[in-house]
Enzyme design. Sequence first.
Site, PDB file in Angstrom:
ATOM      1  N   ASN A 189      -1.687  -3.993   1.977  1.00  0.00           N
ATOM      2  CA  ASN A 189      -2.811  -3.558   2.814  1.00  0.00           C
ATOM      3  C   ASN A 189      -2.391  -2.720   4.020  1.00  0.00           C
ATOM      4  O   ASN A 189      -3.112  -1.809   4.433  1.00  0.00           O
ATOM      5  CB  ASN A 189      -3.580  -4.788   3.332  1.00  0.00           C
ATOM      6  CG  ASN A 189      -4.273  -5.550   2.219  1.00  0.00           C
ATOM      7  OD1 ASN A 189      -4.649  -4.972   1.209  1.00  0.00           O
ATOM      8  ND2 ASN A 189      -4.432  -6.859   2.405  1.00  0.00           N
TER       9      ASN A 189
ATOM     10  N   ARG B 279     -11.736  -0.125  -3.044  1.00  0.00           N
ATOM     11  CA  ARG B 279     -10.414  -0.765  -2.993  1.00  0.00           C
ATOM     12  C   ARG B 279     -10.438  -2.019  -2.122  1.00  0.00           C
ATOM     13  O   ARG B 279      -9.783  -3.011  -2.424  1.00  0.00           O
ATOM     14  CB  ARG B 279      -9.376   0.226  -2.453  1.00  0.00           C
ATOM     15  CG  ARG B 279      -7.970  -0.330  -2.451  1.00  0.00           C
ATOM     16  CD  ARG B 279      -6.939   0.765  -2.203  1.00  0.00           C
ATOM     17  NE  ARG B 279      -5.586   0.275  -2.409  1.00  0.00           N
ATOM     18  CZ  ARG B 279      -4.684   0.171  -1.429  1.00  0.00           C
ATOM     19  NH1 ARG B 279      -4.996   0.525  -0.194  1.00  0.00           N
ATOM     20  NH2 ARG B 279      -3.484  -0.281  -1.697  1.00  0.00           N
TER      21      ARG B 279
ATOM     22  N   HIS C  50      -9.196   4.492 -10.048  1.00  0.00           N
ATOM     23  CA  HIS C  50      -8.309   5.557  -9.564  1.00  0.00           C
ATOM     24  C   HIS C  50      -8.785   6.942 -10.007  1.00  0.00           C
ATOM     25  O   HIS C  50      -8.036   7.904  -9.909  1.00  0.00           O
ATOM     26  CB  HIS C  50      -6.865   5.297 -10.028  1.00  0.00           C
ATOM     27  CG  HIS C  50      -6.208   4.141  -9.325  1.00  0.00           C
ATOM     28  ND1 HIS C  50      -4.971   3.647  -9.665  1.00  0.00           N
ATOM     29  CD2 HIS C  50      -6.627   3.385  -8.282  1.00  0.00           C
ATOM     30  CE1 HIS C  50      -4.661   2.630  -8.879  1.00  0.00           C
ATOM     31  NE2 HIS C  50      -5.656   2.438  -8.023  1.00  0.00           N
TER      32      HIS C  50
ATOM     33  N   HIS D  36      -9.071  -5.752  -3.101  1.00  0.00           N
ATOM     34  CA  HIS D  36      -8.059  -6.471  -2.313  1.00  0.00           C
ATOM     35  C   HIS D  36      -8.611  -7.739  -1.681  1.00  0.00           C
ATOM     36  O   HIS D  36      -7.849  -8.628  -1.308  1.00  0.00           O
ATOM     37  CB  HIS D  36      -7.459  -5.539  -1.253  1.00  0.00           C
ATOM     38  CG  HIS D  36      -6.455  -4.580  -1.825  1.00  0.00           C
ATOM     39  ND1 HIS D  36      -5.381  -4.105  -1.122  1.00  0.00           N
ATOM     40  CD2 HIS D  36      -6.368  -4.031  -3.057  1.00  0.00           C
ATOM     41  CE1 HIS D  36      -4.667  -3.294  -1.902  1.00  0.00           C
ATOM     42  NE2 HIS D  36      -5.251  -3.224  -3.073  1.00  0.00           N
TER      43      HIS D  36
HETATM   44  C1  HEM Z   1      -3.820  -1.967 -11.594  1.00  0.00           C
HETATM   45  C2  HEM Z   1      -3.117  -2.122 -10.502  1.00  0.00           C
HETATM   46  C3  HEM Z   1      -3.334  -1.322  -9.254  1.00  0.00           C
HETATM   47  C4  HEM Z   1      -2.363  -0.833  -8.457  1.00  0.00           C
HETATM   48  C5  HEM Z   1      -0.866  -1.002  -8.664  1.00  0.00           C
HETATM   49  C6  HEM Z   1      -2.996  -0.106  -7.398  1.00  0.00           C
HETATM   50  C7  HEM Z   1      -2.326   0.498  -6.347  1.00  0.00           C
HETATM   51  C8  HEM Z   1      -2.900   1.367  -5.446  1.00  0.00           C
HETATM   52  C9  HEM Z   1      -2.197   2.082  -4.422  1.00  0.00           C
HETATM   53  C10 HEM Z   1      -0.716   1.957  -4.112  1.00  0.00           C
HETATM   54  C11 HEM Z   1      -3.092   2.898  -3.801  1.00  0.00           C
HETATM   55  C12 HEM Z   1      -2.797   3.907  -2.678  1.00  0.00           C
HETATM   56  C13 HEM Z   1      -3.035   3.323  -1.314  1.00  0.00           C
HETATM   57  C14 HEM Z   1      -2.619   4.290  -0.226  1.00  0.00           C
HETATM   58  O1  HEM Z   1      -1.672   5.043  -0.393  1.00  0.00           O
HETATM   59  O2  HEM Z   1      -3.267   4.280   0.846  1.00  0.00           O
HETATM   60  C15 HEM Z   1      -4.355   2.693  -4.426  1.00  0.00           C
HETATM   61  C16 HEM Z   1      -5.520   3.344  -4.086  1.00  0.00           C
HETATM   62  C17 HEM Z   1      -6.746   3.019  -4.602  1.00  0.00           C
HETATM   63  N1  HEM Z   1      -7.024   1.989  -5.473  1.00  0.00           N
HETATM   64 FE1  HEM Z   1      -5.685   0.960  -6.567  1.00  0.00          FE
HETATM   65  N2  HEM Z   1      -4.338  -0.151  -7.563  1.00  0.00           N
HETATM   66  C18 HEM Z   1      -4.600  -0.908  -8.680  1.00  0.00           C
HETATM   67  C19 HEM Z   1      -5.843  -1.259  -9.159  1.00  0.00           C
HETATM   68  C20 HEM Z   1      -7.016  -0.914  -8.537  1.00  0.00           C
HETATM   69  C21 HEM Z   1      -8.293  -1.518  -8.820  1.00  0.00           C
HETATM   70  C22 HEM Z   1      -8.522  -2.674  -9.786  1.00  0.00           C
HETATM   71  C23 HEM Z   1      -9.204  -0.887  -8.040  1.00  0.00           C
HETATM   72  C24 HEM Z   1     -10.673  -1.137  -7.899  1.00  0.00           C
HETATM   73  C25 HEM Z   1     -11.431  -1.637  -8.832  1.00  0.00           C
HETATM   74  C26 HEM Z   1      -8.490   0.128  -7.288  1.00  0.00           C
HETATM   75  C27 HEM Z   1      -9.061   1.044  -6.448  1.00  0.00           C
HETATM   76  C28 HEM Z   1      -8.362   1.965  -5.699  1.00  0.00           C
HETATM   77  C29 HEM Z   1      -8.991   3.067  -4.990  1.00  0.00           C
HETATM   78  C30 HEM Z   1     -10.445   3.446  -5.053  1.00  0.00           C
HETATM   79  C31 HEM Z   1      -7.969   3.711  -4.276  1.00  0.00           C
HETATM   80  C32 HEM Z   1      -8.114   4.885  -3.299  1.00  0.00           C
HETATM   81  C33 HEM Z   1      -8.336   4.289  -1.911  1.00  0.00           C
HETATM   82  C34 HEM Z   1      -8.531   5.297  -0.792  1.00  0.00           C
HETATM   83  O3  HEM Z   1      -8.577   6.507  -1.022  1.00  0.00           O
HETATM   84  O4  HEM Z   1      -8.663   4.833   0.362  1.00  0.00           O
HETATM   85  N3  HEM Z   1      -7.174   0.049  -7.589  1.00  0.00           N
HETATM   86  N4  HEM Z   1      -4.224   1.744  -5.413  1.00  0.00           N
END
Ligand code: HEM
Length: 352
Positions: A96, A64, A195, A68
Amino acid sequence: MKMRFACVVVMGLVVVLGGLPFSSGAQLDPDFYNNTCPKVHSIVFDVVQNVAETDPRMPASLIRLLFHDCFVQGCDASILLNNTLKIRSEQQAQPNRNSIRGLNVVNDIKTAVENACPGVVSCADILVLAAQASSVLGGGPDLIFPLGRRDSLTANRKLANENLPAPSFTLTELNETFAAQGLDTTDLVALSGAHTIGRAHCSFIHDRLYNFNGTRKPDPTLDPTYLQQLRKSCPRIARPKTLLNLDPTTPDTFDKNYYSNLKVNKGLFQSDQELFSTPGADTINIVNKFSRNQKAFFNSFANSMIKMGNIGVLTGNEGEIRKQCNFVNKKSVEVDTGSLASESEEGMVSSI
Ligand code: HEM
Ligand SMILES: *[C@@H]1O[C@H](CO)[C@@H](O)[C@H](O)[C@H]1NC(C)=O
Ligand SMILES: *[C@@H]1O[C@H](CO)[C@@H](O)[C@H](O)[C@H]1NC(C)=O
Ligand SMILES: *[C@@H]1O[C@H](CO)[C@@H](O)[C@H](O)[C@H]1NC(C)=O
Ligand SMILES: *[C@@H]1O[C@H](CO)[C@@H](O)[C@H](O)[C@H]1NC(C)=O
């Protein structure tokens, strides 16, 4: 032929003189560190693997972090810069704040890499190598990133607020956010597949559970059993620290289940479910394909990650190789107001 070659050279010069992005003309290359830091891949891998043993969420957090970074003025490690008099850190931007993780792990990787090859490997390349290690450790595809990125001298909190998608986004909004980075529909669906691992805070789905789009009802696309489970974990009176699995079936395994979940209305965010539940959307067929064929997902994920990793990179003599990922190398004039003598010396050096 000769004339044409000369013409191309002249045009190249114009680009250089024009100071456009990529003006240095240098190219990324997977073998960029073959001579200067041949072990960099395994050094990064070992640190991430060690951390993941006690913190199985960390690979997700590192993937992530790259996303970002890349969506905000390119993959230039701008997200790593801390607040100073000159820098408004991206770490405090809305997408973030309270949710990015792994900054200390990146610093540990940087220390290990600097011990082996001082002053050679950029923090921006460390972010892609950490994402590569993370994908492999989770059981996902290998990601052969071209390397040679350099680190930014600036950060941009405003862009971090504007460019990163929100979990309440509709498909139209997701389309715009990704298109603005030169990414297409397949990239959107494949990259959302990240995800398949990681966690999210209840706050991001509270509206979906209790007051979707101002209706005072839950999101009608949510599977009823899944809705009840989620409401149990995330009661109406918010518990801000509660974490949910992004993939309720195999939370720490990088696999195609993210897409199978969407097909049974178990996408955690609206932005996830939109990919399958938006009537007539061109994303539906791609979700279907990836849910059937993990190899197709892995191939597309690797392609799209590499495409994302190439957004707005600094190369050649642009930017710098930071010594410490949280700070630019040169202390700013503003910070150093106490020591005018050393300051003017620095100023001379920089103007050459
Ligand atoms: C398509 C639009 C996307 C949205 C709206 C989105 C939004 C989010 C949100 C809100 C979280 C939760 C953060 C938290 O509560 O701490 C999250 C987690 C995550 N996102 Fe996305 N995301 C998107 C696309 C992506 C992309 C493109 C990637 C990587 C290629 C990604 C990888 C991740 C990962 C791996 C997590 C888990 C992070 C953790 O456990 O620390 N996301 N995302
Ligand atoms: C760089 O190293 C890799 C792995 O050792 C090797 O496969 C590759 O051919 C090398 N490339 C160059 C340009 O030397
Ligand atoms: C950078 O800022 C983060 C908070 O965003 C903080 O935890 C960390 O200690 C800072 N790092 C340094 C080296 O000052
Ligand atoms: C946005 O929609 C257009 C038209 O359907 C499509 O060509 C393009 O690939 C889409 N972009 C993304 C990022 O989904
Ligand atoms: C939310 O409600 C507005 C009208 O109030 C409507 O135009 C929009 O399509 C709705 N969004 C979703 C995702 O249902």
